[in-house]
Structures are given as structure tokens and as C-alpha cells.
Enzyme design. Structure first.
Site, mmCIF file in Angstrom:
data_model
loop_
_atom_site.group_PDB
_atom_site.id
_atom_site.type_symbol
_atom_site.label_atom_id
_atom_site.label_comp_id
_atom_site.label_asym_id
_atom_site.label_seq_id
_atom_site.Cartn_x
_atom_site.Cartn_y
_atom_site.Cartn_z
ATOM 1 N N HIS A 89 31.100 45.537 -26.419
ATOM 2 C CA HIS A 89 29.812 45.370 -27.098
ATOM 3 C C HIS A 89 28.664 45.883 -26.225
ATOM 4 O O HIS A 89 27.798 46.636 -26.685
ATOM 5 C CB HIS A 89 29.620 43.894 -27.426
ATOM 6 C CG HIS A 89 28.497 43.609 -28.361
ATOM 7 N ND1 HIS A 89 28.704 43.097 -29.620
ATOM 8 C CD2 HIS A 89 27.158 43.762 -28.235
ATOM 9 C CE1 HIS A 89 27.529 42.944 -30.233
ATOM 10 N NE2 HIS A 89 26.583 43.328 -29.398
ATOM 11 N N GLU A 90 28.676 45.504 -24.962
ATOM 12 C CA GLU A 90 27.590 45.911 -24.073
ATOM 13 C C GLU A 90 27.625 47.402 -23.768
ATOM 14 O O GLU A 90 26.583 48.046 -23.628
ATOM 15 C CB GLU A 90 27.642 45.100 -22.777
ATOM 16 C CG GLU A 90 27.502 43.608 -22.957
ATOM 17 C CD GLU A 90 26.331 43.216 -23.829
ATOM 18 O OE1 GLU A 90 25.269 43.877 -23.759
ATOM 19 O OE2 GLU A 90 26.473 42.257 -24.599
ATOM 20 N N HIS A 101 25.830 49.335 -26.421
ATOM 21 C CA HIS A 101 24.384 49.362 -26.171
ATOM 22 C C HIS A 101 24.043 50.385 -25.093
ATOM 23 O O HIS A 101 23.070 51.139 -25.204
ATOM 24 C CB HIS A 101 23.894 47.982 -25.734
ATOM 25 C CG HIS A 101 23.923 46.958 -26.819
ATOM 26 N ND1 HIS A 101 23.512 47.206 -28.104
ATOM 27 C CD2 HIS A 101 24.291 45.640 -26.789
ATOM 28 C CE1 HIS A 101 23.633 46.105 -28.834
ATOM 29 N NE2 HIS A 101 24.099 45.152 -28.061
#
Length: 246
Positions: free
Chosen positions: A125-126, A129
Site C-alpha cells: 500500500h505504501e 503511494h
């Protein structure tokens, strides 16, 4: 970010410092106030940190989602260094991890990440980003639509809304359920890190949803499970080889 218990904060890509105005942040208040990682009660036990480091190492070396994203980051000129750009530490509440804008690090909450699968989802998820920030001029703190787009992409591509995870949440079987899950988790993520109303968060997500949901880079497809992620990684490597020969 995703909603509790998988709260995460987006920010600058690894290796970059983004100058942004200070804003209200509900995820890492101690880090922002002190400029250093917070040392909590469990951080005094080296085995607790070691477990986080070991899970991170396994994720980086074996998880197909993460391997593809690391390759994509390197290909885009934003190579990630495990020692520099990841930090295992204790976090408040039920936060699982996030991007610390002041240090350009992915924070992994060693007191809240439950198991290897959870670690892999947080890191994936990170890194989505980070990839978004690397390839575009993302104004994380001043444009909620930019944040909403990255949150939609992260929920869609990281496995947050996989069938298995939704079954564990006792939410499944609805028409277009994947889209509903992505929208809901993107809204929860925004509310977890921005002091705005639910209506504003919903409006931002709805405005960008169609285009951002259909943006599957660098995967090229929605990787619903690790099998599809491996296929996507293979295709990315072949695409990279093709372009290198032009």
C-alpha cells in the site's frame, strides 16, 4: 491509507524530500512534533523489532506485489533502499504504517502489524503511494483530490479489497463489491489523515474514482491475488526489456 485497523499515511516518495506546509496529522503526531521516530514501550525489546525486520525482509524478497513496485520505482529513478526508507517502530492506536513526510520513510508499526500477510499489504500500500509520488506531481497536503486518487489506487491494487480480506471482514457477495470496497476504504483512509468532513472526502473520491480506479500502473491489471501479481511482475519485466532494446 486504509481505514482502521489498516491506517496509513501517504507522503513523499522514498529518497525525496517534499517541502509542504505543516498540516494537521492524526497518524504520527509525535514524529511530526519531535522530528524523530517515537520509541514506545515495546521498542525496548529487541526481539519485537527483529520480528518486524524479518517480516519486512521476507516481504521485500518474496512478495510479488512488492517486487514489482520496487522494480517500477527503480525504473522511474526513485530506487528504494531497505535500510534507509523503511523504519520499524511503535505507533499509537491501531495504525499499521504510513509515509512520514519529514524523513521520506515508510513507517511500519511493529506493535500493530499482525503477521506476514499483513506486513505485505502495508508495504504494498505504501509503495503505491511512493510510486504515485515518483511519477507525478502529487500535492498530498494541499489537494484532497490528489490524495483521493492515490488512496483509490492503493486500495484497488494492494490486495486490501481481495476476496479473502473481505471475507475476514464479513463483507462479500454484493454486486460490484470490489469497487464498493475500494471506494469505502479510500474514504476511510482520507478521514484517518485529514481533518475534513466525511462529505468532503466522499466528494473527492467520487470525482476521481473512475479514472483512478482504471489506472493500474505499474501492474497493468488489478492483481486480485499473488498469482496475478506474479503475472503482472513478469509482464513488467518483459515490457522493460522491450523498451530497453528500442
Amino acid at each position: 491509507m486504509a481505514g482502521a485497523p489498516d491506517q496509513r499515511q501517504p507522503g513523499p516518495a522514498a529518497g525525496e524530500q517534499l517541502q509542504q506546509p505543516q498540516v494537521s496529522c492524526q497518524v504520527f503526531p509525535e514524529r511530526l512534533a519531535q522530528g524523530n521516530p517515537q520509541q514506545g514501550f515495546f521498542s525496548s525489546f529487541i526481539t519485537h523489532n527483529q520480528k518486524c525486520q524479518q517480516m519486512l525482509l521476507k516481504t521485500v524478497e518474496t512478495n510479488p506485489y512488492v517486487k514489482l513496485l520496487l522494480d517500477a520505482m527503480k525504473h522511474s529513478g526513485c530506487a528504494v533502499n531497505k535500510e534507509r526508507h523503511f523504519s520499524c517502530e511503535d505507533c499509537n492506536g491501531n495504525v499499521s504504517g504510513g509515509f512520514d513526510a519529514s524523513t521520506s520513510q515508510i513507517v511500519l508499526c511493529q506493535n500493530n502489524i499482525r503477521n506476514q500477510a499483513h506486513m505485505s499489504r502495508v508495504v504494498t500500500h505504501e509503495l503505491i503511494h511512493a510510486f504515485d509520488h515518483c511519477r507525478a506531481h502529487v500535492h498530498w497536503f494541499t489537494n484532497v483530490r490528489h490524495l483521493a486518487c492515490s488512496e483509490v489506487r492503493a486500495a484497488n491494487l494492494s490486495g486490501d479489497c481481495s476476496l479473502v480480506n473481505e471475507i475476514f471482514r464479513l463483507r462479500f457477495g454484493l454486486k460490484q463489491h470490489h469497487q464498493t470496497c475500494v471506494r469505502d476504504r479510500a474514504i476511510l483512509s482520507i478521514l484517518a489523515v485529514r481533518n475534513i468532513s466525511k462529505e468532503v472526502a466522499e466528494k473527492a473520491v467520487d470525482e476521481v474514482f473512475e479514472s483512478c480506479f482504471n489506472d493500474h500502473e505499474p501492474f497493468g491489471r488489478i492483481p486480485h491475488n499473488e498469482k496475478y501479481a506474479r503475472y503482472a511482475h513478469r509482464d513488467f519485466q518483459n515490457r522493460d526489456r522491450y523498451y530497453s532494446n528500442i
